[in-house]
Motif scaffolding. Structure first.
Motif, PDB file in Angstrom:
ATOM      1  N   LEU A 282       0.863  -1.375   0.371  1.00 23.01           N
ATOM      2  CA  LEU A 282       0.027  -0.032   0.190  1.00 23.01           C
ATOM      3  C   LEU A 282       0.903   0.816   0.091  1.00 23.01           C
ATOM      4  N   HIS A 283       0.787   1.772  -0.368  1.00 21.25           N
ATOM      5  CA  HIS A 283       0.934   3.274  -0.029  1.00 21.25           C
ATOM      6  C   HIS A 283       0.228   4.101   0.196  1.00 21.25           C
ATOM      7  N   ALA A 284       1.260   4.686   2.325  1.00 21.76           N
ATOM      8  CA  ALA A 284       1.086   4.496   2.701  1.00 21.76           C
ATOM      9  C   ALA A 284       1.309   5.890   3.701  1.00 21.76           C
ATOM     10  N   ASP A 285       1.574   7.071   4.657  1.00 22.64           N
ATOM     11  CA  ASP A 285       0.899   7.503   5.341  1.00 22.64           C
ATOM     12  C   ASP A 285       1.445   6.573   6.960  1.00 22.64           C
ATOM     13  N   PRO A 286       2.286   6.855   8.170  1.00 26.78           N
ATOM     14  CA  PRO A 286       1.775   6.750   9.377  1.00 26.78           C
ATOM     15  C   PRO A 286       1.016   7.472   9.661  1.00 26.78           C
ATOM     16  N   VAL A 287       0.153   8.716   9.320  1.00 19.51           N
ATOM     17  CA  VAL A 287      -0.412   9.218   9.870  1.00 19.51           C
ATOM     18  C   VAL A 287      -1.782   8.866  10.285  1.00 19.51           C
ATOM     19  N   VAL A 297      -2.666   5.963   7.456  1.00 18.88           N
ATOM     20  CA  VAL A 297      -2.590   4.189   8.145  1.00 18.88           C
ATOM     21  C   VAL A 297      -2.021   4.250   9.605  1.00 18.88           C
ATOM     22  N   ASP A 298      -2.267   2.679  10.257  1.00 15.77           N
ATOM     23  CA  ASP A 298      -1.942   2.383  11.841  1.00 15.77           C
ATOM     24  C   ASP A 298      -0.855   1.250  11.363  1.00 15.77           C
ATOM     25  N   PRO A 299       0.519   2.147  11.236  1.00 18.81           N
ATOM     26  CA  PRO A 299       2.130   0.846  11.248  1.00 18.81           C
ATOM     27  C   PRO A 299       1.087  -0.077  11.294  1.00 18.81           C
ATOM     28  N   ALA A 300       1.757  -0.914  12.015  1.00 17.08           N
ATOM     29  CA  ALA A 300       1.160  -1.614  13.251  1.00 17.08           C
ATOM     30  C   ALA A 300      -0.045  -2.911  12.525  1.00 17.08           C
ATOM     31  N   HIS A 301      -0.660  -2.369  12.086  1.00 14.25           N
ATOM     32  CA  HIS A 301      -2.293  -2.764  11.918  1.00 14.25           C
ATOM     33  C   HIS A 301      -2.014  -2.960   9.677  1.00 14.25           C
ATOM     34  N   ALA A 306      -1.019  -5.997   5.031  1.00 13.76           N
ATOM     35  CA  ALA A 306      -0.505  -6.294   3.463  1.00 13.76           C
ATOM     36  C   ALA A 306       0.926  -6.730   3.990  1.00 13.76           C
ATOM     37  N   ASP A 307       1.844  -7.203   2.849  1.00 16.50           N
ATOM     38  CA  ASP A 307       3.368  -7.189   2.983  1.00 16.50           C
ATOM     39  C   ASP A 307       4.405  -6.103   3.166  1.00 16.50           C
ATOM     40  N   GLY A 308       3.603  -4.841   2.715  1.00 14.29           N
ATOM     41  CA  GLY A 308       4.688  -3.999   2.707  1.00 14.29           C
ATOM     42  C   GLY A 308       4.016  -2.640   2.371  1.00 14.29           C
ATOM     43  N   ASP A 326       7.612  -0.788  13.588  1.00 13.40           N
ATOM     44  CA  ASP A 326       6.614  -1.851  13.923  1.00 13.40           C
ATOM     45  C   ASP A 326       6.085  -3.232  13.144  1.00 13.40           C
ATOM     46  N   GLY A 327       7.320  -3.186  11.749  1.00 12.71           N
ATOM     47  CA  GLY A 327       6.996  -4.221  10.743  1.00 12.71           C
ATOM     48  C   GLY A 327       7.850  -5.201  11.247  1.00 12.71           C
TER      49      GLY A 327
END
Length: 388
Positions: A282-287, A297-301, A306-308, A326-327
């Protein structure tokens, strides 16, 4: 350190040399658009054209009509900018050049959907509709997004996918001739202007103990100082200061849960349709309360789902840190670096930027964007990758 370059099908189709020069950059993979939003793009080396105008959000392959039969919401086929199976033709050429091909799927970002189905759009506290931003709380929209994720992600020969905008979209959007920067809304103001008040979200706020009409009034009141030029304190504390901690927390609880469950559903559906070993990022922001192409997103969740993730790192790689913490060892943390000088990128510092990203936990690189970059930019990329 594995690197992948973002590519559009129209960068490759009609250019017999494109796959070769992309492979010659030193990347092992391409992330090839299969579903994309409207755009106007340069093609600096293409023998037939220099500008491609994608008039609306579309899939870049033939739609499977049987999948969408009877549904009001369905993908739009591309026009002349990507006719037929443009994705498949480009993917085959890139694979023949020795490159792994992963799909690049844009989801909750679709102005044509909002124009033709206005009720699907985010509605702010003033009643303004954001045609570019489908509301991910609505059942029909969620069904459409999950179906699109599956169809566009699992294309023949693809080894994985990158899902962009799988979450809330809001005010911030590079819209055509955008003129929304006259007032500095800041982080908190952007959040308040991105809160949705469509019927589904109004019900959702009710489930959190809020009256939607009272909340909309409170949001308008909270924004008034910003319209008058007051500084935004920024961050989540700024949202609480403007809206009140209780109301702020309740809105975030609703939105976080809505995004999390959509992400879980979409990833599970893609996995169910994909062959073994298919990678889902996923293209993601940790906030989690942030909106946009890089979904909050919530990083740990998300790393349990997803795989990353693919994380924006142009100008600094600090957003990697929450994911690295968290990964675990198995997660893919791809640092996304813009390598187009004219779009704020810095291909000349790619080697140093990649090294810094690796120090902060990056396991892979994403390079935005091979098709848009000048020959000079690509030369710098080639040199950097040869030395990594």
């Amino acid at each position: 350190m594995k690197a992948s370059a973002f590519v559009y099908p129209w960068d490759v189709v009609g250019d017999p040399g494109a796959a070769g020069w992309i492979a010659g950059l030193g990347v092992r993979q391409v992330t090839l658009a299969s579903a994309y939003h409207s755009t106007r793009a340069l093609t600096p080396r293409h023998p037939r054209h220099r500008i491609v105008t994608a008039a609306h959000a579309a899939v870049l392959y033939p739609v499977d009509d049987s999948r969408w039969q009877g549904r009001a919401l369905r993908p739009y086929p591309a026009g002349e900018w990507a006719p037929g199976d443009a994705y498949g033709e480009a993917a085959a050429a890139l694979a023949d050049a020795g490159l792994d091909v992963h799909t690049w799927v844009v989801l909750a970002h679709n102005s044509r959907l909002g124009a033709e189905h206005p009720s699907t759009s985010v509605v702010n506290a003033y009643g303004d509709r954001y045609a570019w931003a489908p509301c991910i709380a609505q059942a029909d929209t969620r069904e459409y997004l999950v179906g699109l994720a599956v169809e566009a992600a699992v294309r023949p020969g693809a080894g994985g996918t990158e899902l962009e905008s799988l979450g809330w979209y809001g005010l911030a959007h590079l819209h055509a001739h955008d003129k929304t920067g006259g007032v500095g809304l800041g982080d908190a103001g952007q959040y308040l202007m991105s809160l949705c008040f469509c019927p589904s979200c109004r019900d959702g706020y009710g489930g959190q103990g809020l009256d939607a009409d009272e909340l909309a009034s409170a949001v308008r009141t909270a924004l008034e100082p910003l319209w008058q030029g007051a500084p935004d304190d920024g961050g989540w504390a700024g949202v609480g200061k403007l809206l009140g901690d209780r109301q702020a927390a309740a809105t975030r609880a609703w939105r976080d849960e809505t995004a999390r469950t959509l992400q879980e559903e979409a990833v599970a559906a893609v996995r169910a349709a994909a062959p073994d070993g298919f990678q889902v990022l996923l293209h993601a922001d940790p906030v989690s309360y942030h909106c946009g192409a890089n979904a909050g997103v919530d990083p740990a969740h998300i790393l349990s789902v997803a795989d990353g993730v693919v994380v924006p790192c142009t100008g600094g790689a600090g957003l990697l840190t929450p994911f690295a913490e968290d990964g675990g060892d198995a997660a893919v943390l791809a640092a996304n670096l813009t390598v187009v000088s004219g779009m704020g990128g810095s291909p000349g510092t790619l080697r140093a930027d990649a090294a810094r990203a690796r120090e902060l936990g990056a396991t892979e690189l994403r390079l935005y964007h091979a098709g848009l970059a000048s020959d000079e930019d690509l030369s710098a990329v080639r040199e950097a990758l040869s030395r990594l």
